[in-house]
Scaffold this active site. Sequence first.
Site, PDB file in Angstrom:
ATOM      1  CG  ASP A  74      -2.128  -0.770   1.165  1.00  0.00           C
ATOM      2  OD1 ASP A  74      -2.285  -1.529   0.198  1.00  0.00           O
ATOM      3  OD2 ASP A  74      -2.953  -0.664   2.095  1.00  0.00           O
ATOM      4  CG  HIS A  78      -4.647   2.606  -0.626  1.00  0.00           C
ATOM      5  ND1 HIS A  78      -5.676   2.402  -1.511  1.00  0.00           N
ATOM      6  CD2 HIS A  78      -4.893   1.774   0.416  1.00  0.00           C
ATOM      7  CE1 HIS A  78      -6.497   1.482  -1.039  1.00  0.00           C
ATOM      8  NE2 HIS A  78      -6.067   1.103   0.137  1.00  0.00           N
TER       9      HIS A  78
HETATM   10  C1  23J Z   1      -9.999   0.269   0.461  1.00  0.00           C
HETATM   11  C2  23J Z   1     -10.828   0.651   1.515  1.00  0.00           C
HETATM   12  C3  23J Z   1     -10.609   0.120   2.752  1.00  0.00           C
HETATM   13  C4  23J Z   1      -9.581  -0.760   2.949  1.00  0.00           C
HETATM   14  C5  23J Z   1      -8.725  -1.163   1.895  1.00  0.00           C
HETATM   15  C6  23J Z   1      -8.966  -0.624   0.665  1.00  0.00           C
HETATM   16  C7  23J Z   1      -7.591  -2.107   2.099  1.00  0.00           C
HETATM   17  O1  23J Z   1      -7.473  -2.751   3.079  1.00  0.00           O
HETATM   18  C8  23J Z   1      -6.488  -2.211   1.122  1.00  0.00           C
HETATM   19  O2  23J Z   1      -6.323  -3.234   0.437  1.00  0.00           O
HETATM   20  O3  23J Z   1      -5.700  -1.288   1.060  1.00  0.00           O
HETATM   21  S1  23J Z   1      -9.314  -1.410   4.554  1.00  0.00           S
HETATM   22 MN    MN Z   2      -4.157  -2.492   0.083  1.00  0.00          MN
END
Ligand code: 23J
Ligand code: MN
Length: 255
Positions: A74, A78
């Site tokens: 990540d 992100h």
């Molecule tokens: C998008 C929204 C919430 C989460 C996540 C992605 C992930 O865990 C991720 O894979 O980065 S918690």
């Molecule tokens: Mn992720």
Amino acid sequence: MSLADFAADIATGAVRVVDLTHTLDPDFPVIVLPPEFGQCARFRMEEISAYDHRGPAWKWHNITMSEHTGTHFDAPSHWVSGRDVPNGAVDEIPAQALIGPVCVIDCSAGAAADDDFELTPQIIAEWEAAHGPIPAGAWVLMRTDWSKRTGAEYLNMREDGPHSPGPTPAAVRALLARDIRGFGTECVGTDAGQGAHYTPPYPAHDLLHGAGKYGLQCLANLDQLPATGAVLITPPLKIRNGTGSPLRVLALVQT
Ligand code: 23J
Ligand code: MN
């Protein structure tokens, strides 16, 4: 320090290389968000040719997946908190930042007893009392043995959402106070399954990425690592403006 000695130590096994990566497979679970949100794609593979009329001397595949499928990295970009972090996308992260020391906090006993087990500042303090301070620039990995779960047990979805271990907001702040490189987990997210209910929601994503730190998710084989002394190699794919990437995570362990 000689790189020739290092290469020889890898060849003889004096330095062990531990693979912390799950195999990319269509059956490996991906994170499931509430239905009003966009969803992460599983890994898929399609045959282009297999030494046949489509290509007599070669076999190859087209693959599709999310940036956040399987064992993955990540990047700060992100999360909205990290959207303006300099060099916050996977293609911008300096190569030097992709190799670093690692501390492993063993939460496997607690996670075996409680699906919602929380990493707390007290557990971090107890770990440091036993192993010494977490150095700046270290990866901190939360060992839960969650990687040994298969099928529905991995996401552990209930009516109120997923239940899996993760850090409290205070624990994430404690790790940031130590200026870590990033935080990694065996679970599908760096945040607990119920991490949406903390303040702030998803504290690992929010606080770590806002501070320019990295995440590693869906790690495996953390039970093969020492608490301190190993080195992680974590290069994501160089996706332009990518927010994360599946990758091979390797640990170097002195034997
Ligand atoms: C998008 C929204 C919430 C989460 C996540 C992605 C992930 O865990 C991720 O894979 O980065 S918690
Ligand atoms: Mn992720």
